[in-house]
Design an enzyme around this catalytic site. Structure first.
Site, PDB file in Angstrom:
ATOM      1  N   LYS A   5      62.675  -0.074  85.634  1.00 20.88           N
ATOM      2  CA  LYS A   5      63.331   1.097  86.483  1.00 20.88           C
ATOM      3  C   LYS A   5      62.567   1.806  87.004  1.00 20.88           C
ATOM      4  O   LYS A   5      61.402   2.176  86.849  1.00 20.88           O
ATOM      5  CB  LYS A   5      64.181   1.963  85.224  1.00 20.88           C
ATOM      6  CG  LYS A   5      65.166   2.992  85.958  1.00 20.88           C
ATOM      7  CD  LYS A   5      65.876   3.976  84.893  1.00 20.88           C
ATOM      8  CE  LYS A   5      66.957   5.004  85.586  1.00 20.88           C
ATOM      9  NZ  LYS A   5      67.593   5.578  84.616  1.00 20.88           N
ATOM     10  N   SER A  25      72.728   5.945  84.970  1.00 19.20           N
ATOM     11  CA  SER A  25      71.763   5.746  86.520  1.00 19.20           C
ATOM     12  C   SER A  25      71.005   4.453  86.271  1.00 19.20           C
ATOM     13  O   SER A  25      70.651   4.366  87.255  1.00 19.20           O
ATOM     14  CB  SER A  25      70.760   6.976  86.510  1.00 19.20           C
ATOM     15  OG  SER A  25      70.263   7.080  85.355  1.00 19.20           O
ATOM     16  N   SER A  56      72.671   7.357  80.367  1.00 19.08           N
ATOM     17  CA  SER A  56      72.201   6.203  81.567  1.00 19.08           C
ATOM     18  C   SER A  56      71.597   5.090  81.222  1.00 19.08           C
ATOM     19  O   SER A  56      71.249   4.190  81.913  1.00 19.08           O
ATOM     20  CB  SER A  56      71.026   6.905  82.493  1.00 19.08           C
ATOM     21  OG  SER A  56      71.848   8.067  83.085  1.00 19.08           O
TER      22      SER A  56
END
Lengths: 487, 95
Positions: free
Chosen positions: A80, A155, A179
């Site tokens: 990420k 997210s 998330s």
């Protein structure tokens, strides 16, 4: 076979390399080709490091040839874009860090690199980890591989979409209010947020320091266990890092769940829960009962205050953490600042997107003189009550189960006009962050043709148990092996 | 708790965040709706409840007061928008 290598799990790829059926280079090439084919539609990846990946893959193949391969050697993955990767852009999907080249590696980056994993790409995300749909990225929204008109969740939407689309078998992700777990649920994959303190936050760009945790998304609990194990462990560079010993999560996956006491919070099954999601979760519960677990109803009396408490605490911590982005030491700087105040205000106004601005303003307000007690201190007291509810529940049950989200993935644009509606996606996930407990989401069915996730929350440092529950479930069901037909 | 545009401007100033006049009204409405959400916190009496700043597992560690990090100023300063001789440059502050 070579064109389908990207469909293998981490475990499958491990076997392929061990048996000589595939090299790390071949596995990596398969992932790169898959990314090339699908990223224009899904926008799951922000940066693809083809040269770096192939160099790492070749190095991994050499290590294997020398007989020194470890469990993760040569396995492709994505990070990420919140984890610092030295020499490469690390943007948090924000204009503020659009041109930021990380000068050091996050501890998570270092550990997975030393374990021999091959980083193929940096995954898209909601800006500064703030969002539940990956519609808040400065670099464009991410599509859900099951239906690109739908959101993948957030997210960690890029990480989850990439794994669901089999661009990579696994990816790092982070979870502050859900998330990891919510996009895992929306994308039909498995994701785990460990206990607060398990995974070092050094080099993991901060959103809310008392809530943030790094974790993994993959298609199976077995793969999550494999990768999470290499990420966990004390780091002296993170002052909140736990020195608790890390068990081998892979070793205990097959521990029997006969007699396991599962608690179902009544508050999770009330109004607001989509009927098809409820059905899928109830079917999942029946499966676990068939495996020998026993199920009881429990109460989490302060559950209805989780979202309000979270949306005071998280923005407050964010307003503090994001004050470092001032155009001085790194990140976006406005042109021709007339004075220092102009430098700060315009750099920040230009660098941050709307949701980030909203949260900074909420946080600033609730921490300001005259409001601190009424909001921030009050929210922290509610946090204590929420944590106490879990302590009480765990006196009579071993794990807590429920839906990961109140509804399946929604269409892009459907909730982006109403911040509060968006926040309600986190209904069942924020409590694990507030209390620091580990949580995992695993696929358990479909609602309106979109995936449904079931969440298991464990006691502090009991990742092994929740991974085992998920693994046993995945031995008896096949939701986790379904692939989106759309891609 | 409804916020006025002027209150939003004050908060934005505290956060050193520029806000445009054409968006401040909409921002006030959005922030007010979030504050309405969090009003629910007041429905519970929390007298005597110890605030929880972080999970209980966190204990502040101490370490020996010795240098353990290397000086990497050049590398760490490379991302700076404007720097010179090891200093970060900003618009003139002192006349």
């Amino acid at each position: 076979m070579s064109s389908e290598l990207h469909q293998l799990t981490l475990a499958g790829m491990q076997q392929a390399m061990q048996s000589g059926d595939a090299s790390s280079r071949e596995l990596t090439m398969s992932c790169l080709q898959r990314i090339n084919a699908l990223n224009p539609t899904l926008n799951a990846m922000l940066l693809v490091d083809e040269d770096g990946a192939l160099a790492s893959a070749d190095a991994a193949d050499a290590v294997r040839a020398a007989g020194d391969a470890g469990a993760l050697t040569g396995l492709p993955m994505a990070h990420k874009d919140i984890f610092c990767t030295e020499g490469l852009p690390t943007t948090c999907a924000s204009r503020m860090l659009e041109n930021f080249v990380a000068p050091y590696d996050a501890t998570v980056t270092t550990r997975l690199k030393e374990a021999g994993m091959v980083m193929v790409a940096k995954a898209n995300m909601d800006e500064f980890a703030m969002g539940s749909s990956n519609e808040n990225s400065y670099f464009g929204a991410v599509g859900n591989p099951w239906n690109a008109d739908y959101v993948p969740g957030g997210s960690s939407g890029g990480s989850a979409a990439a794994v669901a689309a089999r661009m990579v078998p696994a990816a790092t992700a982070t979870d502050t209010g859900g998330s990891i777990r919510q996009p895992a649920a929306f994308c039909g994959i498995t994701g785990i947020k460990p206990t607060y303190g398990r995974v070092s936050r050094y080099g993991m760009i901060a959103f809310a320091s008392s809530l943030d945790q790094g974790g993994v998304v993959a298609t199976t609990a077995e793969d999550c266990a494999l990768m999470l194990g290499a990420m966990c462990g004390f780091d002296e560079r993170d002052s909140t890092s736990s020195d608790r010993a890390v068990p081998d999560f892979s070793d205990s996956l097959n521990q029997s769940i006969k007699g396991l006491r599962i608690g179902l919070p009544e508050e999770y099954f009330g109004d607001g829960l989509d009927a098809q999601v409820a059905d899928a979760v109830q079917a999942g519960i029946k499966e676990l009962e068939a495996l020998g677990a026993s199920v009881t109803s429990i109460k989490l009396p302060n559950q209805h205050l989780c979202i309000p408490a979270y949306y005071v605490i998280a923005p407050a911590e964010a307003s503090s953490n994001l004050s470092r982005f001032d155009g001085v030491r790194f990140g976006h700087r406005c042109e021709n600042p007339v004075d220092l105040e102009d430098l700060y205000k315009r750099s920040r106004q230009e660098g941050f997107g709307a949701e980030v601005v909203r949260r900074i303003l909420i946080g600033t307000y609730t921490l300001s003189a005259g409001y601190y007690d009424a909001y921030y201190k009050k929210a922290q007291q509610i946090r204590r009550l929420i944590s106490n509810d879990f302590d009480t529940a765990f006196e009579s049950v071993d794990v807590i189960l429920g839906p990961t989200t109140p509804s399946p993935a929604f269409k892009r644009g459907e909730k982006s006009d109403d911040p509060v509606a968006m926040y309600l996606n986190d209904l069942y996930t924020v409590s694990a962050n507030l209390s620091g407990l580990p949580g995992l989401s695993m696929p358990c069915g479909f609602a309106n043709d979109m995936p449904v996730g079931m969440q298991v929350v464990g006691q502090a440092f009991d990742e092994a148990r929740i991974l085992a529950v998920a693994h046993q479930f995945q031995q008896a069901t096949d939701w986790h092996s379904k692939m989106p037909a759309a891609v | 708790m409804a916020l006025t545009p002027d209150e939003v401007r004050s908060i934005a100033h505290l956060a050193r965040l520029g806000v445009d006049d054409d968006t401040v009204t909409e921002m006030a409405a959005e922030l007010s709706s979030v504050l309405a959400l969090v009003e629910q916190l007041n429905s519970v009496d929390t007298t005597g409840v110890e605030p929880m700043a972080h999970p209980d597992s966190v204990q502040l560690r101490l370490r020996a007061d010795i240098v353990s990090e290397e000086n990497r100023r050049e590398a760490l300063q490379r991302p700076a928008p404007s720097s010179q001789d090891g200093f970060f440059l900003v618009p003139r502050v002192v006349e």
